[in-house]
Design an enzyme around this catalytic site. Structure first.
Site, PDB file in Angstrom:
ATOM      1  N   ASP A 126      10.979   2.589   6.251  1.00  0.00           N
ATOM      2  CA  ASP A 126      10.519   1.200   6.373  1.00  0.00           C
ATOM      3  C   ASP A 126      11.722   0.319   6.691  1.00  0.00           C
ATOM      4  O   ASP A 126      12.553   0.066   5.819  1.00  0.00           O
ATOM      5  CB  ASP A 126       9.864   0.727   5.065  1.00  0.00           C
ATOM      6  CG  ASP A 126       9.192  -0.625   5.244  1.00  0.00           C
ATOM      7  OD1 ASP A 126       9.645  -1.401   6.117  1.00  0.00           O
ATOM      8  OD2 ASP A 126       8.226  -0.905   4.540  1.00  0.00           O
ATOM      9  N   ALA A 150      -4.036   2.882   8.546  1.00  0.00           N
ATOM     10  CA  ALA A 150      -3.366   1.634   8.957  1.00  0.00           C
ATOM     11  C   ALA A 150      -4.070   1.007  10.160  1.00  0.00           C
ATOM     12  O   ALA A 150      -4.812   0.029  10.005  1.00  0.00           O
ATOM     13  CB  ALA A 150      -1.909   1.910   9.255  1.00  0.00           C
ATOM     14  N   ARG A 151      -3.909   1.581  11.350  1.00  0.00           N
ATOM     15  CA  ARG A 151      -4.603   1.119  12.546  1.00  0.00           C
ATOM     16  C   ARG A 151      -4.642   2.273  13.543  1.00  0.00           C
ATOM     17  O   ARG A 151      -3.646   2.991  13.700  1.00  0.00           O
ATOM     18  CB  ARG A 151      -3.892  -0.079  13.206  1.00  0.00           C
ATOM     19  CG  ARG A 151      -4.070  -1.416  12.482  1.00  0.00           C
ATOM     20  CD  ARG A 151      -5.533  -1.910  12.521  1.00  0.00           C
ATOM     21  NE  ARG A 151      -5.733  -3.147  11.792  1.00  0.00           N
ATOM     22  CZ  ARG A 151      -6.187  -3.246  10.538  1.00  0.00           C
ATOM     23  NH1 ARG A 151      -6.467  -2.165   9.848  1.00  0.00           N
ATOM     24  NH2 ARG A 151      -6.371  -4.429   9.984  1.00  0.00           N
ATOM     25  N   HIS A 196     -13.841   3.131   8.614  1.00  0.00           N
ATOM     26  CA  HIS A 196     -13.047   1.978   8.147  1.00  0.00           C
ATOM     27  C   HIS A 196     -13.423   1.566   6.716  1.00  0.00           C
ATOM     28  O   HIS A 196     -13.787   0.419   6.453  1.00  0.00           O
ATOM     29  CB  HIS A 196     -13.200   0.783   9.103  1.00  0.00           C
ATOM     30  CG  HIS A 196     -12.112  -0.258   8.919  1.00  0.00           C
ATOM     31  ND1 HIS A 196     -12.184  -1.514   9.474  1.00  0.00           N
ATOM     32  CD2 HIS A 196     -10.945  -0.225   8.223  1.00  0.00           C
ATOM     33  CE1 HIS A 196     -11.104  -2.208   9.141  1.00  0.00           C
ATOM     34  NE2 HIS A 196     -10.332  -1.447   8.378  1.00  0.00           N
ATOM     35  N   ILE A 204       0.839  -1.212   0.000  1.00  0.00           N
ATOM     36  CA  ILE A 204       0.000   0.000   0.000  1.00  0.00           C
ATOM     37  C   ILE A 204       0.868   1.254   0.000  1.00  0.00           C
ATOM     38  O   ILE A 204       0.663   2.166  -0.807  1.00  0.00           O
ATOM     39  CB  ILE A 204      -0.963   0.000   1.208  1.00  0.00           C
ATOM     40  CG1 ILE A 204      -1.875  -1.234   1.185  1.00  0.00           C
ATOM     41  CG2 ILE A 204      -1.791   1.287   1.228  1.00  0.00           C
ATOM     42  CD1 ILE A 204      -2.715  -1.426   2.436  1.00  0.00           C
ATOM     43  N   GLY A 211     -11.290   2.192   4.049  1.00  0.00           N
ATOM     44  CA  GLY A 211     -10.105   2.174   3.190  1.00  0.00           C
ATOM     45  C   GLY A 211     -10.125   1.047   2.168  1.00  0.00           C
ATOM     46  O   GLY A 211      -9.825   1.240   0.995  1.00  0.00           O
ATOM     47  N   GLU A 252     -13.515   8.748  21.337  1.00  0.00           N
ATOM     48  CA  GLU A 252     -12.558   9.837  21.618  1.00  0.00           C
ATOM     49  C   GLU A 252     -12.320  10.755  20.426  1.00  0.00           C
ATOM     50  O   GLU A 252     -11.978  11.917  20.599  1.00  0.00           O
ATOM     51  CB  GLU A 252     -11.194   9.216  21.931  1.00  0.00           C
ATOM     52  CG  GLU A 252     -10.944   8.841  23.348  1.00  0.00           C
ATOM     53  CD  GLU A 252      -9.503   8.362  23.458  1.00  0.00           C
ATOM     54  OE1 GLU A 252      -9.166   7.379  22.774  1.00  0.00           O
ATOM     55  OE2 GLU A 252      -8.745   8.985  24.201  1.00  0.00           O
TER      56      GLU A 252
HETATM   57  C1  MLT Z   1      -6.853  -4.422   6.120  1.00  0.00           C
HETATM   58  O1  MLT Z   1      -6.217  -4.712   7.142  1.00  0.00           O
HETATM   59  O2  MLT Z   1      -6.425  -4.746   4.994  1.00  0.00           O
HETATM   60  C2  MLT Z   1      -8.184  -3.741   6.202  1.00  0.00           C
HETATM   61  O3  MLT Z   1      -8.428  -3.335   7.500  1.00  0.00           O
HETATM   62  C3  MLT Z   1      -9.186  -4.658   5.626  1.00  0.00           C
HETATM   63  C4  MLT Z   1     -10.629  -4.460   5.979  1.00  0.00           C
HETATM   64  O4  MLT Z   1     -11.205  -3.406   5.736  1.00  0.00           O
HETATM   65  O5  MLT Z   1     -11.236  -5.413   6.473  1.00  0.00           O
END
Ligand code: MLT
Length: 365
Positions: free
Chosen positions: A162, A224-225, A266, A143, A268, A254
């Site tokens: 990276d 990402a997270r 979420h 990505i 993406g 939050e």
């Molecule tokens: C991922 O980790 O690739 C995404 O969070 C996938 C998703 O949306 O489930």
């Protein structure tokens, strides 16, 4: 044989797994297809051979523990990379041009003179162009490299960090200045885009110290997270004007409804194309492993690509250093060894199971 789906998965998975029972409920599945369902409390049945994540991140799966039980965990690297890349580029633009605030404001306008009000009020939303701005890409996997290439094509100056970048991957992105430390990558960046998994090393990486190194008025995009960023530090930086925007694909109580934060639900990887690609890759990984023992794209055990067995095949997952039978093919990784033996004569699994350190023996044919 049951393959348990813990989330809705594209029907293309079913076409690949013809002959298996693809089900939403099973007490004894051989495989699991999962997207974002949290597996930390899942009561693992003895039947389970493998889990395939239709996506890149695996923080919802206790994969280190599963390795110790001989359960292979796969992900689908690159299968949703284009979807995430398109979303991230969209987020750079919507943050730079204040689109969310502008659209919200427009929705509040009423009366016969909306067009007039728009022309009078739009100056509050004057933005910036991304052309010529500096982008820092944290994580140059499938990505991150795509984001870097598109940003470069749009006229951004791209740098990145990276620690696991391979030479082949590096060659794909000659226009990226790859830096040896995160601090050097953040320094002076107008945009920072996160493409790293949530691990003990990366959690909280976007904190006050990291933000301080960025350009004033920087934009951080997190597809990402959520755990990669320290929310309190993000909010403080937005309040002081150090950050212009934080765009995050992982809303929580939050961050919802906070000035300067664009919380995206979420989305993406949520395109039909990406969902199909991930389902196909994950289903093929499970099928190949169950039917041939081949392991490709495992995140927790050694990878060993195998063709269909000609006659009899036995595979063994063991702790590294276990005194396994000679011969065969083998791969080692993270303290584990995976070995595959082919023979014209049937195998005796019992004698191998009794070797100290052996975790799982499978007779595949
Ligand atoms: C991922 O980790 O690739 C995404 O969070 C996938 C998703 O949306 O489930």
């Amino acid at each position: 044989m049951d393959i348990l789906k813990l989330n809705a998965i594209s029907p293309l998975a079913g076409e690949i797994l013809k002959g298996y029972d693809l089900t939403d409920e099973s007490a004894a599945p051989v495989g699991i297809l999962v997207r974002s369902a949290d597996m930390s409390a899942y009561d693992v049945p003895a039947s389970l051979l493998a889990v395939a994540r239709a996506g890149a991140g695996v923080n919802n799966i206790p994969h280190a523990d599963y390795a110790k039980r001989g359960i292979v965990v796969f992900n689908s690297p690159g299968a949703n990379a284009n979807a995430v890349k398109e979303m991230v580029i969209c987020e750079f633009l919507l943050a730079a041009r204040n689109l969310v605030e502008g659209i919200r404001w427009t929705a509040t306008l009423t009366g016969d003179d909306v067009a007039k009000q728009v022309e009078k009020g739009k100056k509050k939303f004057v933005g910036h162009e991304i052309l010529g701005k500096t982008l820092c890409v944290m994580g140059l996997g499938a990505i991150g490299r795509k984001v870097a290439a598109s940003a470069h094509a749009l006229g951004m100056t791209v740098k990145g960090y990276d620690p696991y970048l391979s030479d082949a991957a590096r060659e794909e992105i000659p226009f990226v200045k790859v830096l040896p430390t995160p601090g050097e990558a953040y320094a002076g960046a107008d945009f920072v885009s996160l493409h790293m998994p949530a691990t003990e090393e990366t959690k909280g990486m976007i904190n006050a110290a990291a933000i301080e190194k960025m350009a004033d008025g920087a934009v951080v995009v997190n597809a990402a997270r959520g755990e990669l960023a320290v929310t309190a530090d993000i909010k403080a930086a937005l309040a002081s004007g150090k950050l212009h925007k934080y765009v995050c694909d992982f809303p929580t109580a939050e961050i919802n409804d906070c000035d300067g934060i664009v919380a995206v639900p979420h989305l993406g990887a949520s395109t039909e194309e990406a969902e199909d690609n991930c389902a196909v890759m994950a289903a093929n990984e499970l099928k190949d492993y169950i039917e041939t023992g081949s392991i490709v794209n495992s995140v927790n055990l050694p990878c060993l690509k195998l063709d269909a067995p000609a006659a009899h095949r036995m595979t063994v997952i063991a702790e590294a250093g276990a005194a396994l039978p000679e011969g065969g093919l083998r791969a080692e990784r993270k303290g584990f060894v995976y070995a595959a033996y082919d023979s014209a004569a049937p195998f005796d699994a019992k004698s191998v199971e009794s070797i100290p350190g052996v975790i799982r023996v499978r007779i595949i044919a």
